[in-house]
Design an enzyme around this catalytic site. Structure first.
Site: not given
Length: 235
Positions: A96, A98, A121, A172, A230
């Protein structure tokens, strides 16, 4: 008492990568690392500077959101992590942050569209943004409800958390996850980069259109599909 030394070490090392990658400032954000067999996870202690962290300061919590080991209070987001681990068995680490650009999209309550091949991609879906939760939920068990908000959005949007290992929460910030701390951190870093590129795209052309579906599928499948080509073949 169980020995959680290795789990704490992994969580400590993972948390240190967030400031190194520019995904957090000060005490913002956290990483948890889970042991699904024991149904426990190690998580960053609340409000502790990254420079002050050590493996011993990581807090061990079970999937019921009960602290099993640690002298410090765990991250205020711990209940959210517990909900996700309970619901999604494939998830072994949660991040998590910010981070600036992803948080800006979350504050704008907007999903991040697939504008180009860089995004495709990585994912063939727009990065989802869950709507802000109701007042009733905010005033209730907020962190638990945040986890439910994520689970419910994926269910309602028919999204696979393994294929789309990230989400924005309206007003948030972002969450990302993976089958290892390395993958979860990678996903968080990719999310921030895609958010930045999409924002720049809209500054250059406010009317930019989502990339056509055929090109989205081509770029995603050549890297992740059954006939992907790839990278190098694994021997």
């Amino acid at each position: 008492m169980s020995d959680y030394t290795l789990l704490k070490q992994k969580a400590y090392e993972a948390n240190l990568q967030l400031p190194q990658l520019g995904l957090v400032k000060f005490t913002f954000g956290n990483v948890s690392v889970a042991d699904p067999e024991q149904r426990v996870f190690a998580i960053k202690p609340s409000g502790v500077e990254y420079s002050d962290l050590s493996p011993e300061k990581m807090v061990i919590v079970n999937y019921k959101n009960e602290v099993l080991q640690g002298d410090l209070r765990p991250s205020s987001d711990t209940a959210t992590h517990a909900v996700l681990y309970n619901e999604w068995n494939s998830v072994k680490s949660i991040v998590h942050t910010h981070s600036t650009y992803a948080t800006a999209w979350a504050q704008a309550q907007r999903a991040i569209p697939v504008y180009g091949t860089t995004h495709a991609d990585y994912s063939r879906h727009d990065i989802p943004c869950a709507a802000p939760m109701s007042d009733e939920k905010i005033e209730g068990q907020y962190e638990y409800e945040t986890g439910r908000q994520i689970i419910d959005h994926f269910s309602q949007a028919h999204l696979d958390p393994e294929e789309t290992p990230m989400i924005l929460l309206g007003n948030h910030a972002p969450f990302a996850w993976g089958s290892s701390p390395e993958k979860a951190i990678y996903n968080a870093a990719i999310l921030e980069e895609l958010a930045k590129i999409a924002w720049l795209t809209e500054q250059i052309n406010p009317g930019a259109a989502r990339m056509k579906e055929s090109l989205i599928q081509k770029h995603f499948n050549r890297k992740h599909g059954a006939g992907s080509y790839y990278g190098q073949s694994k021997k």
